[in-house]
Design an enzyme around this catalytic site. Structure first.
Site, short mmCIF file in Angstrom:
data_model
loop_
_atom_site.label_atom_id
_atom_site.label_comp_id
_atom_site.label_asym_id
_atom_site.label_seq_id
_atom_site.Cartn_x
_atom_site.Cartn_y
_atom_site.Cartn_z
N SER A 260 0.82 -1.10 0.04
CA SER A 260 0.00 -0.11 0.01
C SER A 260 0.88 1.08 -0.06
O SER A 260 1.99 1.14 0.13
CB SER A 260 -1.05 0.06 1.49
OG SER A 260 -0.12 0.54 2.29
N LYS A 261 0.13 2.10 -0.25
CA LYS A 261 0.83 3.57 -0.35
C LYS A 261 1.74 4.00 1.08
O LYS A 261 2.44 4.72 1.26
CB LYS A 261 0.38 4.83 -0.74
CG LYS A 261 -0.89 5.06 -0.04
CD LYS A 261 -1.81 6.00 -0.56
CE LYS A 261 -2.99 6.54 0.09
NZ LYS A 261 -3.97 7.68 -0.47
N ARG A 262 1.19 3.09 2.22
CA ARG A 262 1.96 3.35 3.42
C ARG A 262 3.44 3.01 3.32
O ARG A 262 4.19 3.41 4.06
CB ARG A 262 1.36 2.50 4.48
CG ARG A 262 0.02 3.13 5.03
CD ARG A 262 -0.71 2.06 6.14
NE ARG A 262 -2.09 2.45 6.10
CZ ARG A 262 -2.45 3.41 6.71
NH1 ARG A 262 -1.73 4.22 7.40
NH2 ARG A 262 -3.71 3.63 6.93
N ASP A 263 3.65 2.10 2.52
CA ASP A 263 5.10 1.73 2.15
C ASP A 263 6.14 2.82 2.08
O ASP A 263 7.16 2.54 2.21
CB ASP A 263 5.09 0.39 1.04
CG ASP A 263 4.24 -0.67 1.59
OD1 ASP A 263 3.99 -0.68 2.55
OD2 ASP A 263 3.96 -1.51 0.62
#
Ligand code: GLU
Length: 553
Positions: A260-263
Site C-alpha cells: 500500500s502507499k503506506r510503504d
C-alpha cells in the site's frame, strides 16, 4: 452458474489518489474477461465520497489505464474510449437515479431515516463494548417515531442518514473464485445507504449502477468479499438481478504486509531517520504536518509531499502506483504481464505473454485464492529482458519519449548525436528506461561545473603506481593528438597505452579518465563516454581535473 450470453464487467475505482497496481490488476482482469468473451468492459468512477475524490484523479486513472493498453467500451470519454448508453459513468452525476431508488426503499419501509449524532453512535458502541457484544445498528436502537415525527425532524433540518432494514436472515455469497460462504442471520446490521450530505454510500450506488449498467460479472479485490452480503440484500430488496461474483486475491509485499502507499511513508521515515532529518526543507511539507507525521507512524503524507521530500534527500521510494512504475521506466506491457501473474497463471511454464494472450486465455478457475506476492526482482528482470532484446531503434524511441516526459532538462542538454551515442552505450545494460537518465547526469553539466567525488580522487587519481593522475596526464597527450573521435578511433588511441603502461589492463587507465570526465567511478564504457562528450568537452574536463593535481604527484 451458467454465464449470461453477453458478458459485462466493470472497473469501478474511487478516484481518491493514484491507480494502485492492485487496482490496475483488477482492471486488467475485468478487461480481459469481458473482451476475451466478446463482452463489454465498463469504466465507472465511484466519486460519491466528496472529501476524497477529485477530477484530476479521474483523469489520472484514465491515463494510467490507457498507458497499460486497457481500453473501455463504456465509461468516461477519454482518448477514443468510453461514452455509451448507460451514463453518466461518474457516480456524482447520478444522484437523481439513486434518489429514485432510495425513495422506493423508504416508501416500502425497507429503509428508514436515522438521526443519531456521531456522539450518540459512539455511546451506543461503547455500551456494546462494555457488555462484550459486537455493535450492530438495528432499527430497535432508535427511538420509536411516527411518520409525522420523522417528517418534522427532517423539516427542521436535523441531519439524517438513510439506513437499510436488513432482513433477519442468513445471506449466502456465491463466488466463482472463493466458493460460497454464508453470513449468519443478524451479522449484517442496518447499514447506511445514504449519507447525511445526500450522497449514496458505496454499497447503495454500486448495487444500483451494476443493475442499471447491465453488469453481469463483478470481479474485484477480496477486501470487498464481505460487502457482497450487503449488496445481495439490497439487490433482493430492489428486485434486481444478482451478478456473478469473483473476488481477486490481494497483492502483498514479500514480507506478507499489504502493498500500500503506506510503504512509501515507511521507507521515507527510515531514510530521513538515517540522515538525521528532523525538519522539512522549505517548499516540501508544512513543518507542523511534518512533525505530526514523524510522531504518528500511522499517518501518511500526500504523495506530492513524500515525493518532494524523497527527491530532496535522494531517497528512493518504492513504486506502488502505476504512475510510479511508469516514472521508474517500466514498460507497460511488462507491468501488465507481471501483474497478471500476481493471482493468475496460464498454466504450464509459460510466464511471458502480452495483453492479447491474456485477453484470449484469462479465466476464473485459474485465479488463486491466496494473496499474491509482489516480487520486485522478478519484475525488474522481466523489464530488463524486454528492454535489452528490443531493436535498438525502438529502444532509442522509447527512451526519448520517457526522457521527454520525465527528464526534459536532460534531453535539452544533449544533441541528437550525443543522445544516440548514449543509447547505443546503455542499451544492453538497461534494466529500465530510466537508468540512463539516473546515472549520466554528468553529461548535462557544464565542464567547469562538474563536481568530482573526493573519494574517487583519493582512491583513483591519487592512488596507484603510477598514480591515476600520471595516467591521466599521459592520456591527455594522446587524446590531444587524436583526431578520430569515434569509439573505434578512441579505442585505437587508448588501448596501446593500456598495453604499455598497465600490462593491458584497460580498467587501470580507464578509471582515472572516468573520474575526470564524469566526476565519479560509474559511466558508460570509457570509449563511449569520451565519444559522447566530444573532444572539446572531454579534453577540457581532463585539463580541469589535472589542474587540481597536487604538485607532488
Ligand atoms: N470503488 C470501489 C473501490 O475502489 C470499487 C469496489 C467494487 O468494485 O465494487 O474499491
Amino acid at each position: 452458474m451458467t454465464a449470461p450470453a453477453s458478458i459485462k464487467t466493470r472497473f469501478a475505482p474511487s478516484p481518491s489518489g493514484h491507480l494502485h497496481v492492485g487496482g490496475a490488476r483488477t482492471a486488467l482482469f475485468c478487461w480481459a474477461y469481458a473482451k476475451g468473451r466478446g463482452g463489454t468492459f465498463i469504466l465507472r468512477i465511484e466519486d460519491t465520497d466528496q472529501k476524497r475524490s477529485s477530477d484530476a484523479a479521474s483523469i489520472g486513472f484514465a491515463k494510467d489505464l490507457r498507458w497499460l493498453g486497457i481500453d473501455w467500451d463504456e465509461g468516461p470519454e477519454f482518448e477514443g474510449c468510453g461514452g455509451g448508453p448507460n451514463g453518466s459513468y461518474f457516480q456524482s452525476q447520478r444522484l437523481p437515479i439513486y434518489e429514485k431508488h432510495l425513495r422506493a426503499l423508504l416508501d416500502s419501509g425497507k429503509a428508514y431515516y436515522a438521526f443519531e449524532t456521531t456522539e450518540e453512535l459512539a455511546a451506543l458502541r461503547d455500551a456494546a463494548k462494555r457488555e462484550n457484544r459486537p455493535f450492530r445498528y438495528t432499527a430497535s436502537l432508535a427511538p420509536a417515531r411516527s411518520e409525522a415525527e420523522v417528517a418534522a425532524l427532517r423539516e427542521s433540518g436535523k441531519p439524517a442518514v438513510i439506513r437499510f432494514r436488513t432482513p433477519p436472515a442468513a445471506i449466502t455469497i456465491e463466488d466463482e473464485i472463493l466458493g460460497s460462504a454464508t453470513i449468519p442471520a443478524g451479522e449484517t446490521d442496518d447499514f447506511v445507504i445514504c449519507k447525511a450530505d445526500g450522497f449514496p454510500t458505496y454499497h447503495f450506488a454500486v448495487v444500483v449502477d451494476d443493475e442499471l449498467m447491465g453488469v453481469t460479472h463483478v470481479l474485484r479485490a477480496q477486501e470487498h468479499f464481505n460487502n457482497s452480503a450487503k449488496h445481495i440484500v439490497l439487490q433482493d430488496a430492489l428486485g434486481f438481478r444478482r451478478p456473478i461474483y469473483g473476488h481477486l486475491p490481494l497483492i502483498f509485499n514479500p514480507d506478507g504486509s499489504k502493498m500500500s502507499k503506506r510503504d512509501k511513508d515507511k521507507v521515507l521515515r527510515k531514510g530521513l531517520a538515517e540522515k538525521g532529518v528532523s525538519a522539512p526543507p522549505d517548499g516540501t511539507v508544512d513543518p507542523a504536518r511534518f512533525a505530526a507525521w514523524l510522531k504518528d507512524k500511522t499517518t501518511q503524507l500526500e504523495l506530492e509531499e513524500s515525493t518532494a521530500l524523497a527527491a530532496h534527500f535522494g531517497i528512493t521510494l518504492p513504486e506502488i502506483n502505476v504512475d510510479d512504475f511508469r516514472r521508474s521506466g517500466y514498460l507497460p506491457e511488462v507491468l501488465c504481464n507481471f501483474l497478471s501473474l500476481n493471482g493468475w497463471s496460464p498454466g504450464g511454464d509459460l510466464e511471458k505473454f502480452d495483453n492479447e494472450f491474456l485477453r484470449t486465455h484469462f479465466d476464473l478457475p485459474r485465479v488463486v485464492k491466496t494473496p499474491a506476492k509482489f516480487d520486485r526482482a522478478k519484475l525488474l528482470s522481466f523489464n530488463m529482458t524486454a528492454i535489452t532484446t528490443m531493436p535498438r531503434d525502438e529502444f532509442v524511441r522509447k527512451v526519448a519519449a520517457h526522457g521527454a516526459a520525465f527528464h526534459p532538462r536532460f534531453m535539452e542538454k544533449l544533441s541528437e548525436g550525443q543522445f544516440r551515442g548514449l543509447c547505443d552505450a546503455s542499451h544492453e545494460r538497461s534494466k529500465t528506461l530510466d537508468d540512463l537518465f539516473r546515472t549520466n547526469g554528468f553529461l548535462t553539466v557544464a565542464d567547469d561545473a562538474l563536481l568530482i567525488d573526493p573519494k574517487a580522487v583519493k582512491k583513483v587519481l591519487e592512488g596507484g603506481s603510477p598514480t591515476g593522475y600520471e595516467h591521466l596526464k599521459a592520456l591527455r597527450e594522446r587524446l590531444g593528438a587524436t583526431d578520430d573521435w569515434s569509439v573505434a578511433g578512441l579505442e585505437a588511441a587508448i588501448k596501446p597505452y593500456a598495453e604499455s603502461a598497465a600490462g593491458g589492463n584497460l580498467g587501470t587507465v580507464a578509471q582515472p579518465l572516468r573520474v575526470a570526465l564524469s566526476g565519479g567511478t560509474v559511466s558508460p564504457p570509457i570509449f563511449d563516454t569520451l565519444a559522447i562528450l566530444g573532444k572539446a568537452s572531454a579534453t577540457k574536463r581532463i585539463d580541469l581535473c589535472l589542474a587540481h593535481c597536487p604538485a607532488t604527484l
